[in-house]
Design a protein around this motif. Structure first.
Motif, mmCIF file in Angstrom:
data_model
loop_
_atom_site.group_PDB
_atom_site.id
_atom_site.type_symbol
_atom_site.label_atom_id
_atom_site.label_comp_id
_atom_site.label_asym_id
_atom_site.label_seq_id
_atom_site.Cartn_x
_atom_site.Cartn_y
_atom_site.Cartn_z
ATOM 1 N N GLU A 4 0.830 -1.209 0.000
ATOM 2 C CA GLU A 4 0.000 0.000 0.000
ATOM 3 C C GLU A 4 0.864 1.258 0.000
ATOM 4 O O GLU A 4 0.589 2.218 -0.741
ATOM 5 N N ALA A 40 2.612 1.704 -3.468
ATOM 6 C CA ALA A 40 1.676 2.195 -4.485
ATOM 7 C C ALA A 40 1.395 3.680 -4.284
ATOM 8 O O ALA A 40 1.361 4.458 -5.250
ATOM 9 N N ASP A 41 1.209 4.089 -3.027
ATOM 10 C CA ASP A 41 0.946 5.507 -2.740
ATOM 11 C C ASP A 41 2.147 6.373 -3.113
ATOM 12 O O ASP A 41 1.983 7.457 -3.697
ATOM 13 N N PRO A 83 -2.003 -7.019 -4.279
ATOM 14 C CA PRO A 83 -2.848 -6.330 -5.261
ATOM 15 C C PRO A 83 -2.855 -4.824 -5.023
ATOM 16 O O PRO A 83 -2.789 -4.372 -3.882
ATOM 17 N N VAL A 84 -2.902 -4.053 -6.107
ATOM 18 C CA VAL A 84 -2.982 -2.598 -6.022
ATOM 19 C C VAL A 84 -4.102 -2.114 -6.923
ATOM 20 O O VAL A 84 -4.489 -2.779 -7.883
ATOM 21 N N ASN A 85 -4.625 -0.930 -6.605
ATOM 22 C CA ASN A 85 -5.676 -0.327 -7.410
ATOM 23 C C ASN A 85 -5.097 0.084 -8.760
ATOM 24 O O ASN A 85 -4.142 0.860 -8.815
ATOM 25 N N PRO A 86 -5.654 -0.429 -9.872
ATOM 26 C CA PRO A 86 -5.067 -0.134 -11.182
ATOM 27 C C PRO A 86 -5.277 1.299 -11.662
ATOM 28 O O PRO A 86 -4.687 1.701 -12.663
ATOM 29 N N ALA A 87 -6.126 2.072 -10.979
ATOM 30 C CA ALA A 87 -6.373 3.445 -11.412
ATOM 31 C C ALA A 87 -5.072 4.248 -11.383
ATOM 32 O O ALA A 87 -4.390 4.313 -10.356
ATOM 33 N N ASN A 88 -4.727 4.836 -12.529
ATOM 34 C CA ASN A 88 -3.548 5.705 -12.676
ATOM 35 C C ASN A 88 -2.218 4.984 -12.503
ATOM 36 O O ASN A 88 -1.183 5.629 -12.337
ATOM 37 N N LYS A 137 3.525 5.202 -12.494
ATOM 38 C CA LYS A 137 2.374 6.073 -12.692
ATOM 39 C C LYS A 137 2.109 6.272 -14.180
ATOM 40 O O LYS A 137 3.034 6.486 -14.967
#
Length: 302
Positions: free
Chosen positions: A129, A132-133, A148-153, A272
């Motif tokens: 987390e 990713a941030d 897992p990471v949020n695929p947005a952006n 990114k």
């Protein structure tokens, strides 16, 4: 002006003139002089000063937004010119989640730095987390994550397949087996990570899949401590296959799989969307996903 902006941004980020001076290898009066010059140039006050820290004025906040962009563009321009000349130089900031950072990234960086010795690489380790941030907020150029990471952006590219396996001491009776059933584990003590750990979360999901709950658990705060505990005969543990390569070669640990189950998980490289990619970053990404590097990492497991 470029140097003054660099000093200004450093003061903002360090929140203190003394720490900024130390980071820039300057004296504190020299830092103060550069800030005063900027304030004279723009005709505004950029900081509210007190004995402990400095706070930006509204004018300082506006200038910081532009100064950070200007310095970043200057760095990108310099890197783009180097790229044009075929040079692989500059700085590369890499973030990695814990298992990758401890057991995969050192080998990757060893290969990378031999190929590109003029690249100055820096590494930060954190959970998935956090990595990713940091990637989304431009604190690092590229991240290596195991969760897992949020695929947005984010661009997310798997580069290595991991697997959670059951490790036992090499002299354990289960070490003679290739596969075991949950009934073989009912009397075993399990060595696990502490509550809140990402690895602990993965192992708890694994237990739910197996419909199994250990009779006894001992908690440790790191993967290395877990391996040491298993080697010492305190119990058995589920752990990443990439974290036990040295112990397998030395013969101090053995691994088995669960009958009828496998627990794979991908390791991924992330960056990114739309970010500027230096030649150094491109070469690092290419190496990470290359078949040559995967072959070098190949574990002696089937």
């Amino acid at each position: 002006m470029h140097f003054q902006l660099q000093v200004f941004v450093t003061v903002v980020e360090k929140k203190n003139f003394s720490r900024a001076a130390e980071a820039l290898n300057l004296t504190q009066p020299a830092v103060s002089q550069q800030i005063h010059s900027l304030e004279d140039h723009y005709g505004v006050k950029l900081f509210e000063r007190n004995s402990k820290r400095v706070e930006m004025t509204r004018a300082g906040e506006i200038l910081y937004q532009y100064a950070a962009q200007i310095l970043n563009l200057h760095q990108e321009a310099h890197q783009a010119i180097n790229d044009l000349m075929g040079l692989v130089t500059g700085k590369l900031s890499i973030g990695a989640s814990l298992t990758i950072g401890e057991y995969v990234l050192p080998k990757l960086l060893s290969v990378f730095t031999k190929q590109f010795p003029d690249v100055e690489a820096s590494v930060s380790i954190g959970n998935t987390e956090v990595i990713a941030d940091n990637t989304l907020n431009n604190r690092i150029d590229v991240g290596l994550v195991e969760g897992p990471v949020n695929p947005a952006n984010l661009i997310i590219t798997p580069f290595l397949e991991d697997e959670m396996v059951l490790i036992v001491p090499s002299g354990h009776n289960l070490a003679l087996l290739n596969e075991v059933h949950t009934t073989d584990l009912t009397e075993e003590t399990f060595i696990v990570r502490e509550a809140g750990s990402g690895t602990r979360f993965v192992v708890e999901e694994l237990f739910r899949t197996l419909e199994f709950h250990p009779k006894r658990e001992i908690q440790f705060g790191s993967t290395q401590a877990i391996k040491n505990a298993v080697e010492a005969g305190l119990g058995v543990a589920f752990i990443s296959k990439w974290s036990i390569q040295k112990e397998l070669k030395l013969g101090t640990l053995a691994y088995v799989r669960m009958k009828g189950h496998s627990f794979p998980r991908p390791f991924s490289i992330i960056w990114k969307k739309g970010q500027f990619q230096s030649r150094a970053m491109k070469e690092f990404v290419n190496l990470t996903v290359s078949s040559d590097f995967l072959s070098a990492l190949e574990a002696p497991m089937t």
